[in-house]
Design a protein around this motif. Structure first.
Motif, PDB file in Angstrom:
ATOM      1  N   PRO A 390       0.791  -1.235   0.000  1.00  0.00           N
ATOM      2  CA  PRO A 390       0.000   0.000   0.000  1.00  0.00           C
ATOM      3  C   PRO A 390       0.820   1.281   0.000  1.00  0.00           C
ATOM      4  O   PRO A 390       0.307   2.331  -0.381  1.00  0.00           O
ATOM      5  CB  PRO A 390      -0.839  -0.124   1.273  1.00  0.00           C
ATOM      6  CG  PRO A 390      -0.145  -1.149   2.110  1.00  0.00           C
ATOM      7  CD  PRO A 390       0.509  -2.088   1.159  1.00  0.00           C
ATOM      8  N   ALA A 391       2.080   1.220   0.399  1.00  0.00           N
ATOM      9  CA  ALA A 391       2.913   2.425   0.383  1.00  0.00           C
ATOM     10  C   ALA A 391       3.106   2.944  -1.032  1.00  0.00           C
ATOM     11  O   ALA A 391       3.440   4.124  -1.221  1.00  0.00           O
ATOM     12  CB  ALA A 391       4.265   2.138   1.034  1.00  0.00           C
ATOM     13  N   ILE A 393       0.668   3.155  -3.099  1.00  0.00           N
ATOM     14  CA  ILE A 393      -0.623   3.699  -3.500  1.00  0.00           C
ATOM     15  C   ILE A 393      -1.003   4.923  -2.680  1.00  0.00           C
ATOM     16  O   ILE A 393      -1.498   5.919  -3.227  1.00  0.00           O
ATOM     17  CB  ILE A 393      -1.725   2.619  -3.355  1.00  0.00           C
ATOM     18  CG1 ILE A 393      -1.377   1.380  -4.198  1.00  0.00           C
ATOM     19  CG2 ILE A 393      -3.082   3.181  -3.746  1.00  0.00           C
ATOM     20  CD1 ILE A 393      -1.261   1.638  -5.675  1.00  0.00           C
ATOM     21  N   TYR A 394      -0.775   4.869  -1.387  1.00  0.00           N
ATOM     22  CA  TYR A 394      -1.252   5.915  -0.484  1.00  0.00           C
ATOM     23  C   TYR A 394      -0.084   6.711   0.094  1.00  0.00           C
ATOM     24  O   TYR A 394       1.034   6.198   0.227  1.00  0.00           O
ATOM     25  CB  TYR A 394      -2.069   5.293   0.651  1.00  0.00           C
ATOM     26  CG  TYR A 394      -3.246   4.491   0.169  1.00  0.00           C
ATOM     27  CD1 TYR A 394      -4.415   5.112  -0.250  1.00  0.00           C
ATOM     28  CD2 TYR A 394      -3.180   3.099   0.106  1.00  0.00           C
ATOM     29  CE1 TYR A 394      -5.499   4.372  -0.707  1.00  0.00           C
ATOM     30  CE2 TYR A 394      -4.258   2.353  -0.347  1.00  0.00           C
ATOM     31  CZ  TYR A 394      -5.420   2.993  -0.755  1.00  0.00           C
ATOM     32  OH  TYR A 394      -6.482   2.260  -1.216  1.00  0.00           O
ATOM     33  N   PRO A 395      -0.333   7.970   0.476  1.00  0.00           N
ATOM     34  CA  PRO A 395       0.741   8.782   1.058  1.00  0.00           C
ATOM     35  C   PRO A 395       1.080   8.334   2.477  1.00  0.00           C
ATOM     36  O   PRO A 395       0.294   7.654   3.143  1.00  0.00           O
ATOM     37  CB  PRO A 395       0.145  10.193   1.060  1.00  0.00           C
ATOM     38  CG  PRO A 395      -1.329   9.963   1.161  1.00  0.00           C
ATOM     39  CD  PRO A 395      -1.608   8.712   0.370  1.00  0.00           C
ATOM     40  N   THR A 396       2.249   8.727   2.921  1.00  0.00           N
ATOM     41  CA  THR A 396       2.673   8.456   4.294  1.00  0.00           C
ATOM     42  C   THR A 396       2.395   9.690   5.141  1.00  0.00           C
ATOM     43  O   THR A 396       2.761  10.808   4.776  1.00  0.00           O
ATOM     44  CB  THR A 396       4.167   8.104   4.346  1.00  0.00           C
ATOM     45  OG1 THR A 396       4.386   6.942   3.542  1.00  0.00           O
ATOM     46  CG2 THR A 396       4.613   7.826   5.772  1.00  0.00           C
ATOM     47  N   LEU A 404      -3.859   4.672   4.696  1.00  0.00           N
ATOM     48  CA  LEU A 404      -4.687   3.767   3.901  1.00  0.00           C
ATOM     49  C   LEU A 404      -6.075   4.355   3.642  1.00  0.00           C
ATOM     50  O   LEU A 404      -6.672   4.977   4.520  1.00  0.00           O
ATOM     51  CB  LEU A 404      -4.843   2.428   4.623  1.00  0.00           C
ATOM     52  CG  LEU A 404      -3.579   1.592   4.822  1.00  0.00           C
ATOM     53  CD1 LEU A 404      -3.903   0.359   5.667  1.00  0.00           C
ATOM     54  CD2 LEU A 404      -3.002   1.163   3.482  1.00  0.00           C
ATOM     55  N   PHE A 405      -6.565   4.166   2.436  1.00  0.00           N
ATOM     56  CA  PHE A 405      -7.938   4.522   2.072  1.00  0.00           C
ATOM     57  C   PHE A 405      -8.259   5.957   2.496  1.00  0.00           C
ATOM     58  O   PHE A 405      -9.301   6.235   3.095  1.00  0.00           O
ATOM     59  CB  PHE A 405      -8.923   3.530   2.698  1.00  0.00           C
ATOM     60  CG  PHE A 405      -8.504   2.095   2.536  1.00  0.00           C
ATOM     61  CD1 PHE A 405      -8.263   1.565   1.283  1.00  0.00           C
ATOM     62  CD2 PHE A 405      -8.327   1.279   3.639  1.00  0.00           C
ATOM     63  CE1 PHE A 405      -7.866   0.237   1.109  1.00  0.00           C
ATOM     64  CE2 PHE A 405      -7.927  -0.046   3.490  1.00  0.00           C
ATOM     65  CZ  PHE A 405      -7.698  -0.568   2.230  1.00  0.00           C
ATOM     66  N   LEU A 408     -11.727   8.170   2.164  1.00  0.00           N
ATOM     67  CA  LEU A 408     -12.967   7.813   2.838  1.00  0.00           C
ATOM     68  C   LEU A 408     -12.809   8.014   4.340  1.00  0.00           C
ATOM     69  O   LEU A 408     -11.741   7.716   4.895  1.00  0.00           O
ATOM     70  CB  LEU A 408     -13.338   6.343   2.575  1.00  0.00           C
ATOM     71  CG  LEU A 408     -14.007   5.990   1.250  1.00  0.00           C
ATOM     72  CD1 LEU A 408     -14.278   4.499   1.179  1.00  0.00           C
ATOM     73  CD2 LEU A 408     -15.309   6.766   1.075  1.00  0.00           C
ATOM     74  N   PRO A 409     -13.849   8.485   5.020  1.00  0.00           N
ATOM     75  CA  PRO A 409     -13.784   8.578   6.477  1.00  0.00           C
ATOM     76  C   PRO A 409     -13.619   7.189   7.085  1.00  0.00           C
ATOM     77  O   PRO A 409     -14.096   6.188   6.523  1.00  0.00           O
ATOM     78  CB  PRO A 409     -15.132   9.188   6.861  1.00  0.00           C
ATOM     79  CG  PRO A 409     -15.683   9.772   5.607  1.00  0.00           C
ATOM     80  CD  PRO A 409     -15.122   8.964   4.482  1.00  0.00           C
ATOM     81  N   ALA A 410     -12.976   7.115   8.223  1.00  0.00           N
ATOM     82  CA  ALA A 410     -12.710   5.828   8.860  1.00  0.00           C
ATOM     83  C   ALA A 410     -13.967   4.976   9.051  1.00  0.00           C
ATOM     84  O   ALA A 410     -13.931   3.762   8.810  1.00  0.00           O
ATOM     85  CB  ALA A 410     -11.993   6.057  10.198  1.00  0.00           C
ATOM     86  N   PRO A 411     -15.112   5.553   9.461  1.00  0.00           N
ATOM     87  CA  PRO A 411     -16.302   4.700   9.649  1.00  0.00           C
ATOM     88  C   PRO A 411     -16.795   4.019   8.380  1.00  0.00           C
ATOM     89  O   PRO A 411     -17.500   3.011   8.460  1.00  0.00           O
ATOM     90  CB  PRO A 411     -17.355   5.689  10.181  1.00  0.00           C
ATOM     91  CG  PRO A 411     -16.579   6.811  10.764  1.00  0.00           C
ATOM     92  CD  PRO A 411     -15.374   6.939   9.880  1.00  0.00           C
TER      93      PRO A 411
END
Length: 456
Positions: A390-391, A393-396, A404-405, A408-411
């Motif tokens: 995933p690194a 694909i998504y920023p650190t 990750l993701f 979208l909001p966590a819920p």
């Protein structure tokens, strides 16, 4: 000699042949033994079971559709006077966006950015209305070319929603726009006309006044009588209906003229790379693309649309090139809003967006609802690396952790698909596709581009 000829065909398909090594075929060895004729045809790039496709009839445009064509290309209806339907749905780009912008610019000065990437208007003639119901694809045998299939042929797989609804296989499906909020092409056509960051037509009254003085105004009188101009709402509704008829009747919106269509009819051969890509597209252990982008013939030999008309929460990364996303509190939740307002309480569908057709996808320069990717290679890397690395694909984040993701909001992240291959892998596992596999799938996707002409 016949065995050597078959071996040469297998090698041409990219099989691994070495001293003491086994054959590495995209067609499993067992399939060759159980269906040698079909396997030989596939090895030669042919469709083993050619059919005659049933395409929409090509007829002269009705008077209503001709009126719709005039409206489709009329920039006077926009607030800027410079934007028509074709500006975003360009026929030279298969009625999709003409550029790589994540969202098109509109509004009164053509400087207002839209909220989502522009989808194509092609192949919507069979789009069902939005509904939530039983998944019609569960249990279907969609792997088409080996029909009747060998017992051990690979099958695309798709799982119903992985939540409380899965027991009943209830899935959202159908509708237009990325969130399915319109059920008819008439409603879809009217949306951009009135959207202040798109055509910015202002209001129904303003649009009606422009239609009344348009060069094609006489067509309204001929079709509906002069009294149509007395009711602005009726006039604008009929204008949107005319655009819908144009999109239904004009064959350029649904020609089914790709190399894939020619291959289905036995009029074209795939190259080795295209054939490998086609088989990878259908293989649940590799691409599994056809689980959502269905490539099987429809009843009556209607060509496949390369979509199951359903919705997925894929968790694509946030696109900071969208001005709206610079507000950390803003999230595009697809079915749940903010542009659709009747499903906000149905939180199990938050983050889900419509699965588009893959026809002509190889010509696009912007992908997914937020336009975050610009090449098919980037799209395939997303599917391949989202869970395994995933690194990539998504920023650190500032805490040193991969965000990750992050769109979208966590819920709502529990709605993201982790069940259907290749999205069922875990960090550190081997990705489903090699780089060579990705290139082959892209080669196949290029066969879905309309305008193919078989060599003489």
């Amino acid at each position: 000699m016949r065995g050597l000829a078959i071996l040469a065909l297998l090698v041409g398909l990219g099989l691994c042949v070495a001293v003491g090594a086994a054959y590495c075929s995209p067609v499993p060895l067992g399939n060759w033994l159980s269906s040698p004729r079909a396997s030989l045809a596939l090895a030669r790039g042919e469709n083993p079971y050619p059919v005659r496709l049933t395409r929409p009839p090509t007829l002269p445009l009705s008077a209503m559709a001709q009126l719709g064509r005039a409206i489709f290309y009329d920039p006077r209806l926009s607030g800027s006077g410079q934007l028509d339907c074709a500006s975003c749905h360009d026929p030279r780009h298969f009625y999709g966006p003409p550029n790589a912008l994540p969202a098109m610019l509109g509004g009164p000065t053509l400087t207002s950015q839209g909220a989502r990437a522009v989808p194509s208007l092609m192949y919507l003639e069979r789009q069902p209305n939005f509904s939530i119901g039983r998944d019609p694809t569960i249990g279907e045998d969609d792997f088409m070319p080996m029909k009747p299939p060998p017992a051990n042929a690979p099958r695309v797989t798709k799982t119903a929603l992985d939540n409380a609804q899965s027991a009943a296989n209830l899935v959202p499906q159908g509708g237009l726009f990325w969130d399915g909020r319109a059920d008819t092409l008439q409603s879809q056509a009217l949306g951009p006309m009135l959207n202040p960051v798109e055509m910015d037509g202002g209001s129904v009254a303003i649009l009606a006044a422009k239609l009344k003085t348009a060069s094609y105004a006489a067509s309204f009188s001929a079709l509906f009588g002069p009294g149509i101009f007395a009711t602005p709402q009726a006039l604008v509704s009929e204008a949107a209906f005319a655009v819908a008829r144009y999109e239904i009747e004009d064959p350029s919106f649904h020609p089914y003229s790709s190399k894939f269509d020619a291959w289905l009819e036995g009029k074209a051969r795939f190259t080795p790379a295209e054939m490998r890509g086609y088989l990878l597209f259908n293989n649940p252990a590799k691409g599994d693309c056809a689980a959502c982008h269905t490539d099987a013939l429809r009843p009556g030999n209607r060509p496949p649309l390369f979509t199951d008309h359903q919705y997925e929460a894929l968790g694509v990364p946030r696109n900071m090139a969208l001005a709206l996303n610079r507000n950390p509190a803003y999230f595009d939740l697809g079915i749940c809003g903010p542009y659709r307002t009747d499903m906000t309480a149905q939180t199990r569908y938050c983050g889900m967006f419509l699965t588009p057709t893959l026809r002509n996808a190889a010509t696009r320069r912007v992908f997914f609802h937020n336009g975050v990717y610009h090449t098919l290679q980037q799209v395939l890397r997303f599917y391949n690396d989202r869970d395994t690395d995933p690194a990539k694909i998504y920023p650190t984040g500032t805490n040193g952790r991969v965000a990750l993701f992050n769109d979208l909001p966590a819920p709502d992240q529990g709605n993201i698909d982790h069940t259907d291959p290749p999205l069922n892998r875990h960090a550190g596992e081997t990705p489903a596709l090699t780089r060579a596999d990705e290139a082959d799938i892209i080669a196949f996707l290029n066969t879905l581009t309309d305008g193919y002409h078989p060599p003489p």
